[in-house]
Design a protein around this motif. Structure first.
Motif, PDB file in Angstrom:
ATOM      1  N   ALA A  97       0.829  -1.206   0.000  1.00 25.66           N
ATOM      2  CA  ALA A  97       0.000   0.000   0.000  1.00 25.66           C
ATOM      3  C   ALA A  97       0.863   1.257   0.000  1.00 25.66           C
ATOM      4  CB  ALA A  97      -0.936  -0.008   1.215  1.00 25.66           C
ATOM      5  N   ASP A  98       1.960   1.231   0.763  1.00 24.46           N
ATOM      6  CA  ASP A  98       2.903   2.365   0.752  1.00 24.46           C
ATOM      7  C   ASP A  98       3.481   2.554  -0.647  1.00 24.46           C
ATOM      8  OD1 ASP A  98       2.637   2.887   3.499  1.00 24.46           O
ATOM      9  OD2 ASP A  98       4.231   1.458   4.010  1.00 24.46           O
ATOM     10  N   PHE A  99       3.819   1.437  -1.291  1.00 22.73           N
ATOM     11  CA  PHE A  99       4.406   1.526  -2.625  1.00 22.73           C
ATOM     12  C   PHE A  99       3.393   2.085  -3.622  1.00 22.73           C
ATOM     13  CE2 PHE A  99       5.151  -0.250  -6.854  1.00 22.73           C
ATOM     14  CZ  PHE A  99       6.423   0.236  -7.093  1.00 22.73           C
ATOM     15  N   ASP A 100       2.177   1.582  -3.602  1.00 22.65           N
ATOM     16  CA  ASP A 100       1.150   2.080  -4.520  1.00 22.65           C
ATOM     17  C   ASP A 100       0.916   3.582  -4.307  1.00 22.65           C
ATOM     18  OD1 ASP A 100       0.817  -0.416  -5.670  1.00 22.65           O
ATOM     19  OD2 ASP A 100      -0.885  -0.961  -4.395  1.00 22.65           O
ATOM     20  N   HIS A 101       0.942   3.999  -3.063  1.00 21.19           N
ATOM     21  CA  HIS A 101       0.794   5.430  -2.755  1.00 21.19           C
ATOM     22  C   HIS A 101       1.954   6.221  -3.355  1.00 21.19           C
ATOM     23  CE1 HIS A 101      -0.096   9.077  -0.469  1.00 21.19           C
ATOM     24  NE2 HIS A 101       1.169   9.083  -0.060  1.00 21.19           N
ATOM     25  N   LEU A 102       3.164   5.696  -3.226  1.00 18.66           N
ATOM     26  CA  LEU A 102       4.334   6.373  -3.789  1.00 18.66           C
ATOM     27  C   LEU A 102       4.208   6.519  -5.298  1.00 18.66           C
ATOM     28  CD1 LEU A 102       7.255   7.483  -3.573  1.00 18.66           C
ATOM     29  CD2 LEU A 102       8.053   5.122  -3.841  1.00 18.66           C
ATOM     30  N   VAL A 103       3.825   5.448  -5.985  1.00 16.88           N
ATOM     31  CA  VAL A 103       3.690   5.497  -7.441  1.00 16.88           C
ATOM     32  C   VAL A 103       2.651   6.537  -7.848  1.00 16.88           C
ATOM     33  CG1 VAL A 103       2.960   4.190  -9.482  1.00 16.88           C
ATOM     34  CG2 VAL A 103       4.485   3.137  -7.806  1.00 16.88           C
ATOM     35  N   ALA A 104       1.515   6.543  -7.151  1.00 17.12           N
ATOM     36  CA  ALA A 104       0.445   7.482  -7.490  1.00 17.12           C
ATOM     37  C   ALA A 104       0.869   8.930  -7.238  1.00 17.12           C
ATOM     38  CB  ALA A 104      -0.811   7.148  -6.678  1.00 17.12           C
ATOM     39  N   GLU A 105       1.507   9.176  -6.094  1.00 12.74           N
ATOM     40  CA  GLU A 105       1.934  10.537  -5.771  1.00 12.74           C
ATOM     41  C   GLU A 105       3.065  11.003  -6.685  1.00 12.74           C
ATOM     42  OE1 GLU A 105       0.704  12.882  -3.482  1.00 12.74           O
ATOM     43  OE2 GLU A 105      -0.953  11.465  -3.735  1.00 12.74           O
ATOM     44  N   ALA A 106       3.952  10.087  -7.049  1.00 16.25           N
ATOM     45  CA  ALA A 106       5.017  10.440  -7.989  1.00 16.25           C
ATOM     46  C   ALA A 106       4.434  10.782  -9.358  1.00 16.25           C
ATOM     47  CB  ALA A 106       6.020   9.291  -8.100  1.00 16.25           C
ATOM     48  N   ARG A 107       3.523   9.963  -9.805  1.00 18.04           N
ATOM     49  CA  ARG A 107       2.907  10.192 -11.120  1.00 18.04           C
ATOM     50  C   ARG A 107       2.150  11.520 -11.141  1.00 18.04           C
ATOM     51  NH1 ARG A 107       1.468   5.608 -14.885  1.00 18.04           N
ATOM     52  NH2 ARG A 107       0.546   6.610 -16.697  1.00 18.04           N
ATOM     53  N   ARG A 108       1.531  11.867 -10.025  1.00 16.84           N
ATOM     54  CA  ARG A 108       0.821  13.153  -9.937  1.00 16.84           C
ATOM     55  C   ARG A 108       1.774  14.322 -10.144  1.00 16.84           C
ATOM     56  NH1 ARG A 108      -1.181  16.541  -6.024  1.00 16.84           N
ATOM     57  NH2 ARG A 108      -0.184  15.468  -4.285  1.00 16.84           N
ATOM     58  N   ARG A 109       3.047  14.095  -9.849  1.00 17.67           N
ATOM     59  CA  ARG A 109       4.083  15.114 -10.059  1.00 17.67           C
ATOM     60  C   ARG A 109       4.857  14.892 -11.355  1.00 17.67           C
ATOM     61  NH1 ARG A 109       3.178  14.026  -4.831  1.00 17.67           N
ATOM     62  NH2 ARG A 109       3.347  15.690  -3.264  1.00 17.67           N
ATOM     63  N   ASP A 110       4.343  14.003 -12.215  1.00 14.83           N
ATOM     64  CA  ASP A 110       4.971  13.677 -13.498  1.00 14.83           C
ATOM     65  C   ASP A 110       6.342  13.025 -13.300  1.00 14.83           C
ATOM     66  OD1 ASP A 110       4.525  13.492 -16.223  1.00 14.83           O
ATOM     67  OD2 ASP A 110       5.625  15.335 -16.673  1.00 14.83           O
ATOM     68  N   ILE A 111       6.434  12.186 -12.269  1.00 13.11           N
ATOM     69  CA  ILE A 111       7.653  11.434 -11.980  1.00 13.11           C
ATOM     70  C   ILE A 111       7.326   9.948 -12.060  1.00 13.11           C
ATOM     71  CG2 ILE A 111       9.389  10.874 -10.230  1.00 13.11           C
ATOM     72  CD1 ILE A 111       9.035  13.712  -9.113  1.00 13.11           C
ATOM     73  N   GLY A 112       8.090   9.206 -12.836  1.00 14.42           N
ATOM     74  CA  GLY A 112       7.903   7.764 -12.920  1.00 14.42           C
ATOM     75  C   GLY A 112       8.760   7.033 -11.906  1.00 14.42           C
ATOM     76  N   VAL A 113       8.386   5.805 -11.590  1.00 20.31           N
ATOM     77  CA  VAL A 113       9.127   4.975 -10.637  1.00 20.31           C
ATOM     78  C   VAL A 113       9.705   3.778 -11.365  1.00 20.31           C
ATOM     79  CG1 VAL A 113       8.989   3.546  -8.560  1.00 20.31           C
ATOM     80  CG2 VAL A 113       7.684   5.687  -8.694  1.00 20.31           C
ATOM     81  N   LEU A 114      11.021   3.660 -11.321  1.00 21.59           N
ATOM     82  CA  LEU A 114      11.763   2.569 -11.951  1.00 21.59           C
ATOM     83  C   LEU A 114      12.162   1.575 -10.865  1.00 21.59           C
ATOM     84  CD1 LEU A 114      12.782   2.452 -15.015  1.00 21.59           C
ATOM     85  CD2 LEU A 114      15.024   3.023 -14.095  1.00 21.59           C
ATOM     86  N   LEU A 115      11.811   0.304 -11.037  1.00 25.53           N
ATOM     87  CA  LEU A 115      12.173  -0.712 -10.056  1.00 25.53           C
ATOM     88  C   LEU A 115      13.446  -1.441 -10.465  1.00 25.53           C
ATOM     89  CD1 LEU A 115       8.922  -2.527  -8.866  1.00 25.53           C
ATOM     90  CD2 LEU A 115      10.277  -0.797  -7.685  1.00 25.53           C
ATOM     91  N   ASP A 116      14.191  -1.876  -9.466  1.00 27.55           N
ATOM     92  CA  ASP A 116      15.393  -2.675  -9.693  1.00 27.55           C
ATOM     93  C   ASP A 116      14.966  -4.128  -9.898  1.00 27.55           C
ATOM     94  OD1 ASP A 116      18.176  -3.323  -9.767  1.00 27.55           O
ATOM     95  OD2 ASP A 116      18.540  -1.703  -8.324  1.00 27.55           O
ATOM     96  N   LEU A 117      15.253  -4.680 -11.064  1.00 31.40           N
ATOM     97  CA  LEU A 117      14.883  -6.058 -11.396  1.00 31.40           C
ATOM     98  C   LEU A 117      16.110  -6.951 -11.176  1.00 31.40           C
ATOM     99  CD1 LEU A 117      12.521  -7.775 -12.701  1.00 31.40           C
ATOM    100  CD2 LEU A 117      13.790  -7.528 -14.836  1.00 31.40           C
ATOM    101  N   VAL A 118      16.045  -7.808 -10.167  1.00 29.93           N
ATOM    102  CA  VAL A 118      17.171  -8.673  -9.814  1.00 29.93           C
ATOM    103  C   VAL A 118      16.765 -10.107 -10.127  1.00 29.93           C
ATOM    104  CG1 VAL A 118      18.836  -9.289  -8.019  1.00 29.93           C
ATOM    105  CG2 VAL A 118      17.702  -7.055  -7.952  1.00 29.93           C
ATOM    106  N   VAL A 119      17.095 -10.570 -11.328  1.00 30.52           N
ATOM    107  CA  VAL A 119      16.625 -11.891 -11.760  1.00 30.52           C
ATOM    108  C   VAL A 119      17.761 -12.810 -12.205  1.00 30.52           C
ATOM    109  CG1 VAL A 119      14.282 -11.184 -12.332  1.00 30.52           C
ATOM    110  CG2 VAL A 119      16.090 -10.925 -14.048  1.00 30.52           C
ATOM    111  N   ASN A 120      19.004 -12.433 -11.945  1.00 27.71           N
ATOM    112  CA  ASN A 120      20.096 -13.384 -12.127  1.00 27.71           C
ATOM    113  C   ASN A 120      20.112 -14.389 -10.985  1.00 27.71           C
ATOM    114  OD1 ASN A 120      22.853 -14.284 -13.217  1.00 27.71           O
ATOM    115  ND2 ASN A 120      23.340 -13.727 -11.103  1.00 27.71           N
ATOM    116  N   HIS A 121      19.644 -13.955  -9.814  1.00 33.18           N
ATOM    117  CA  HIS A 121      19.702 -14.792  -8.620  1.00 33.18           C
ATOM    118  C   HIS A 121      18.566 -14.407  -7.685  1.00 33.18           C
ATOM    119  CE1 HIS A 121      22.414 -11.258  -8.198  1.00 33.18           C
ATOM    120  NE2 HIS A 121      21.694 -11.070  -7.098  1.00 33.18           N
ATOM    121  N   THR A 122      18.315 -15.232  -6.693  1.00 35.00           N
ATOM    122  CA  THR A 122      17.368 -14.924  -5.627  1.00 35.00           C
ATOM    123  C   THR A 122      18.097 -15.040  -4.289  1.00 35.00           C
ATOM    124  OG1 THR A 122      16.629 -17.195  -5.187  1.00 35.00           O
ATOM    125  CG2 THR A 122      15.506 -16.007  -6.973  1.00 35.00           C
ATOM    126  N   SER A 123      17.345 -14.877  -3.216  1.00 40.02           N
ATOM    127  CA  SER A 123      17.848 -15.236  -1.892  1.00 40.02           C
ATOM    128  C   SER A 123      17.753 -16.748  -1.706  1.00 40.02           C
ATOM    129  CB  SER A 123      17.000 -14.550  -0.816  1.00 40.02           C
ATOM    130  OG  SER A 123      17.237 -15.114   0.464  1.00 40.02           O
TER     131      SER A 123
END
Length: 566
Positions: A97-123
């Protein structure tokens, strides 16, 4: 319609060739290391609500995208680059929910959110790996890379971990080794298994549907590895996988994708980012970083700074991607030292050299990336004891190098110059305790210079490094020559001065910078004798270049000569 919505393709004609305009061509990206950005609840760890609280700061700076280092559920062996659940948030960072809020508030300011995709390995705590290690015939066994012991009963082959030591760990339950090219708690995924790829694409689409602006892809050049041939990077099916990823996930979406590719060369860059390749928007290449490392001891024994060599690398990449592909422009990130400490002068010309570095980078062709704190001139942290470090790579390498005979003092000097924790000390927001990062005890020490170097004071100073960055970001949005102009380097062998020009449809931009703490007198070639508008300078404005010029310590400026009006 905002910049991240689907838009009809438009093209610009540059020097006889055509480029499709993208929203991220005029944007500037700001990287956030969440653990060290803003702590909203006093536990000493930065979090997503903290990031949301600073969106107005980022909007004022002018950035169009924020890239978040991993925020997924993780045991934090490698500060989040060891993921235990790709579709949940680490509790210390917040909630979905915090993340969704961040994306929405960023977009309202014309800012996109780029996520780090870590798919060579996992924990090793990911449910896939927990299942995989139960037995050799478990359905998830082939999600990872397992090998029997070698003929001598030891490791399957000679592969080494990037964090030091063998890349293989024996699993006593099944008697086989699993591969981990980083920490032993980061087992490598088996990309040759189509079920692995399908799960990854499903996960990526899940995030894309939440409204993110794209992905930065961690060590993406590793996913095509051929273990038995000891091929780690640039494996034979790497680009097949990336093209499949493009088809199955982001290819039809108006998003930004950036691949971290330590092995990339100018020759291979277009395989990733060429306009007809259907792979990525751009890549991070690190040749300008690695050419300063020692052949034996790597970054722990750095070479002296060599401007001619640096110019050669940066210009080579500008030329290689001049007609196709796209460059990423950066001095630092979460794995690299602070730019002003590495390339500038923090003792006598902190502000001047920080502005100079920003000018040189942001006026090149490509998309600029700012690492958090760079915009206020944050510096490396002079730790005096290895115990002050938190980074798993630094701690592992310290043990291995000392065991190999490298003195602890020499290693500490190397870590203070190039270690990853230089970039990970908390963001310095104000002169309040702990730089205003937290009301608690920070997870890693704050740099002691925060009373002088902080965002609060920088934003109120018209001549600050922060305001210089803000002007550069605005110039990119205003002048097409900065975005699409043809790059040309000049005075390539000059040991102290960096000069280049950008040209587009009769407009010409000339950028000149002194990389030394002393005045430099320079004879100006006929081709560079120009006059026009000084777009930016870190001293008084310079509007013309005649037969000669004297550049002050770390002086940098850009002169724009507009094409005559028709």
């Amino acid at each position: 319609m905002d910049q991240f919505s689907e838009q009809p393709a438009t093209r610009v004609i540059e020097q006889g060739f055509s480029i499709e305009r993208k929203w991220w061509h005029t944007s500037t990206v700001y990287q956030i290391y969440p653990r060290s950005f803003v702590d909203s609840n006093g536990d000493g760890i930065g979090d997503i609500p903290g990031i949301a609280s600073k969106l107005d700061y980022l909007k004022a700076l002018g950035v169009g995208v924020i890239w978040l280092s991993p925020i997924y559920a993780s045991p934090m062996d490698d500060n989040g680059y060891d993921i235990s659940d790709y579709q949940d948030i680490a509790p210390e960072f917040g909630t979905l929910a915090d993340f969704d809020h961040l994306v929405a508030e960023a977009r309202r300011r014309d800012i996109g959110v780029l996520l780090d995709l870590v798919v060579n390995h996992t924990s090793d705590e990911h449910p896939w790996f927990i299942e995989a290690r139960k037995s050799i015939d478990n359905p998830y066994r082939d999600f990872y890379i397992w090998r029997r012991p070698g003929a001598d009963g030891g490791f399957p082959n000679r592969l080494k971990s990037s964090f030091g030591g063998p890349a293989w760990t024996l699993d006593p339950e099944t008697g086989e080794y699993y591969l981990h090219l980083f920490s032993r708690r980061q087992p490598d995924l088996n990309w040759e298994n189509p079920k692995v790829r399908a799960e990854i694409y499903k996960m990526m689409n899940w995030w894309l549907e939440r409204g993110i602006a794209g992905f930065r892809m961690d060590v993406i050049d590793y996913i095509g590895k051929k273990v038995d041939q000891e091929i780690v990077k640039d494996g034979p099916h790497l680009h097949d996988y990336l093209q499949e990823m493009h088809r199955e996930t982001f290819g039809s979406r108006n998003v930004l994708t950036v691949g971290e590719t330590w092995s990339a060369t100018p020759g291979s860059a277009l395989l990733y980012s060429g306009k007809d390749r259907r792979e990525l928007s751009m890549i991070f290449q690190f040749e300008h970083v690695t050419q300063q490392w020692d052949e034996k001891f790597g970054k722990w024994r750095p070479k002296p700074f060599d401007l001619v060599r640096l110019k050669s690398v940066l210009s080579k990449w500008q030329y290689a991607l001049s007609e196709d592909g796209w460059n990423s422009l950066f001095w630092g990130n979460h794995d690299l030292p602070r730019a002003v400490s590495k390339y500038g002068n923090v003792t006598g010309y902190h502000m001047e050299s920080a502005k100079m570095l920003a000018t040189v980078l942001h006026l090149m062709k490509g998309t600029p990336f700012i690492y958090q704190g760079e915009e206020i001139g944050m510096t490396n942290v002079p730790f005096t004891k290895i115990e002050q470090y938190r980074d798993i790579e630094t701690l592992n390498m310290h043990r291995l190098h000392v065991e190999a005979g490298y003195s602890p003092e020499d290693f500490l000097r190397g870590a203070n110059e190039n270690g990853r924790d230089n970039a990970r000390t908390p963001m310095q927001w104000s002169a309040a305790p702990h730089g205003g990062f937290t009301t608690g005890v920070p997870w890693i020490e704050v740099n002691a210079n925060y009373p002088k170097i902080n965002a609060e004071s920088a934003m109120t100073d018209e001549n600050s490094v922060w305001n210089h960055y803000r002007k550069l970001i605005a110039l990119r949005k205003k002048h097409p020559v900065i975005v699409y102009g043809l790059y040309q380097s000049w005075l390539d062998q000059h040991p102290d001065i960096f000069v280049y020009s950008r040209t587009l449809k009769g407009d010409r931009l000339v950028v000149m910078a002194n990389f030394t703490p002393r005045p430099i007198s320079l004879t100006i070639p006929d081709e560079l004798q120009v006059c026009g508008e000084c777009l930016i300078s870190n001293y008084s404005p310079v509007t013309e270049l005649c037969e000669g010029v004297e550049l002050r310590a770390y002086e940098a400026f850009a002169i724009l000569c507009k094409a005559p009006a028709k």
